[in-house]
Design an enzyme around this catalytic site. Structure first.
Site, short mmCIF file in Angstrom:
data_model
loop_
_atom_site.label_atom_id
_atom_site.label_comp_id
_atom_site.label_asym_id
_atom_site.label_seq_id
_atom_site.Cartn_x
_atom_site.Cartn_y
_atom_site.Cartn_z
N ARG A 155 0.84 -1.20 0.00
CA ARG A 155 0.00 0.00 0.00
C ARG A 155 0.87 1.24 0.00
NH1 ARG A 155 -4.78 1.49 4.36
NH2 ARG A 155 -3.11 1.08 5.90
N ASP B 48 -3.86 3.07 14.31
CA ASP B 48 -3.05 3.63 13.24
C ASP B 48 -3.57 5.03 12.93
OD1 ASP B 48 -5.35 3.31 11.71
OD2 ASP B 48 -4.50 1.78 10.39
#
Length: 530
Positions: free
Chosen positions: A161, A444
């Site tokens: 990603r 996160d």
């Protein structure tokens, strides 16, 4: 260092980092920048224009201009064999130890993350590319505390990603302009690893974050086609799964898949960023105020609507639908917490597999088998359930925008949790760790965004706690000071003194209390990183 192609690398490059930042690789990144960065900037400007319309009272809807795509009879290109079975995917940043543990975890796929679970320090970004280079070649090793970590013979399929379109890489300039972090991450990885991956029976596979419009997907598709031609790859070799994590994109699922149809490998229900986006896009409207984040579950109306529409849309187009993250981090010290949390994870995955999802996400190797079990029961010997078309699902704009949370409340505990998580996560992020275990959850950037955006939303809409107290800037500042004291007591004076607590406080106050809403907390926070 600079070369004749106008590339200026302003961060230190040491040891094997020179291999991944070769002149040829940087020249490829420069070609991506020169061909596509102007469109990226135009699309970011279009985001800002749409936000102004929402602030003025507009709401998103399905576009009549693309009705032909939504009603058309088309499907994406067939998936390659390594992406056929995706029952359990594990995610994490690109440091060596976590990569080895994830690749060895028994999961079907591992998403190596340069985005939300990564702190974009220059050293992290470049060393992450070195680690990926070694992982693709089965050479990645790591030693710590007398323990050696090596890759097993059987590994999870690797996906990468890159960063979102909104983030720059300040350490790399092309013709005096900062390169998009997305193009840098993608370009360096693809240049070095595409052919090696293919030779080993896999391919260059990606996750694409934070797309807000199908034209942003078209840009990625054009980047892919250009890159394939430049590197001598067959068209359609690159495959990408789009994280459906912005509420606007729910109105463009068909269009996003269509734009990427030769390169698509499906959609993922990025639940945490999706909640953040719902707060962000309608932040100034009292009717969109959400309660404590723990109450915004996958079964509330707007989350249920979006995930069911995602499964139906993907399967209609022959694409995989991948479920959301289980962020629980098992505790080796508290089996009672584990037992309760494992049961919650199991129920979450039972719901997803029953709804037709083809796979799901976890954040820790200990959750792989727990998440796999419900999919094994539903799928048996099948790799996926794309044949489950979910034609019973009927979702329109009203359902996607129905943000009611039954019995939802804003509590003092919820406010304190948001403040504490935001402060602790930012301190971790500034220290170079973008995946932080906080209160037994893997936090996160996406979950930190929920925390700080809720505080902003509550303050600016004069929301009230369930005891009647109005949430003001002054109340939040008081809670910040109190939670900093709690964090100091929890971690100890020595650890607290070494942490960037003051910097974390300054950033949190900026992104949670400023008059104007900061689009992403990572934008001002990035200025604090080397």
């Amino acid at each position: 260092m600079a070369d004749a192609r106008g590339v200026d690398v302003r961060g230190p490059v040491e040891g094997r980092q020179k291999e991944v930042l070769s002149e040829e690789a940087l020249a490829f990144v420069a070609s991506l920048h020169r061909n596509f960065d102007h469109r990226r900037r135009e699309l970011l400007q279009a985001r800002a224009e749409r936000q102004r319309a929402f602030d003025a009272g507009e709401l998103p809807d399905f576009s009549p201009d693309t009705e032909g795509i939504r009603s058309g009879d088309w499907q994406i290109a067939p998936e390659p064999e390594p992406l056929q079975r995706r029952w359990v995917e594990i995610t994490g940043p690109t440091d060596a130890k976590m990569m080895i543990n994830a690749l060895n975890s028994g999961a079907d796929c591992f998403m190596a993350d340069f985005e939300d679970s990564n702190s974009p320090m220059w050293a992290n970004m470049v060393q992450g590319q070195v680690n990926l280079y070694d992982a693709v070649r089965r050479k990645l090793e790591f030693s710590q505390g007398g323990k050696d970590y090596r890759l097993n013979p059987e590994l999870a399929t690797l996906l990468v990603r890159p960063r979102g379109w909104h983030l720059d890489e300040k350490h790399v300039l092309v013709d005096g302009e900062k390169v998009a972090g997305a193009l840098f991450d993608f370009g360096i990885y693809l240049f070095h690893n595409a052919k090696e991956s293919l030779d080993r029976g896999a391919g260059p596979y990606f996750y694409l974050p934070k797309l807000e419009h199908h034209l942003e997907a078209r840009l990625w598709d054009d980047v892919f086609s250009f890159s394939e031609e430049e590197l001598g790859l067959e068209h359609g070799t690159i495959k990408a799964t789009v994280l459906l994590e912005v509420i606007l994109s729910s109105f463009q699922m068909d269009e996003i898949l269509y734009e990427l149809r030769d390169h698509s490998s499906g959609l993922n229900a990025g639940r945490w960023d999706y909640i953040f986006s719902a707060i962000k896009k309608f932040r100034s409207r009292p009717e969109f105020v959400l309660p404590d984040r723990k109450q915004v579950t996958m079964t509330v109306p707007f989350m249920r609507a979006y995930t069911e529409l995602l499964v139906r849309t993907c399967h209609k187009r022959g694409a995989h639908a991948i479920g959301g993250m289980s962020a629980f981090i098992p505790s080796r010290k508290n089996p009672e917490i584990n037992e309760k949390a494992f049961d919650e994870v199991r129920r979450d995955k039972e719901r997803e597999s029953g709804d037709g999802f083809d796979g799901t996400w976890v954040a820790h190797p200990d959750l792989v088998d727990i998440a796999r079990e419900p999919f094994a029961k539903v799928l048996g010997d099948r790799d996926h359930q794309v044949d489950n078309k979910r034609e019973d699902v009927s979702v329109g704009a009203a359902e996607l925008l129905d943000i009611r949370v039954p019995d939802g409340r804003i509590t003092e505990a919820g406010l304190r949790n948001n403040v504490s998580v935001g402060l602790q996560y930012l301190s971790s992020w500034l220290s170079g760790n973008g995946a932080a275990a906080i209160f037994n959850l893997m936090e996160d950037a996406a979950t930190a965004e929920i925390a700080r955006s809720q505080v902003w939303q509550w303050v600016h809409n004069a929301a009230r706690l369930d005891d009647g107290t109005t949430i003001t800037r002054e109340l939040v500042q008081q809670v910040i000071e109190e939670e900093l004291d709690n964090i100091r007591e929890m971690v100890g004076e020595e650890a607290y003194a070494k942490a960037p607590a003051k910097e974390a406080q300054a950033i949190f106050e900026e992104v949670a209390l400023a008059d104007d809403f900061v689009e992403f907390l990572t934008l001002p926070a990035y200025n604090y990183l080397d």
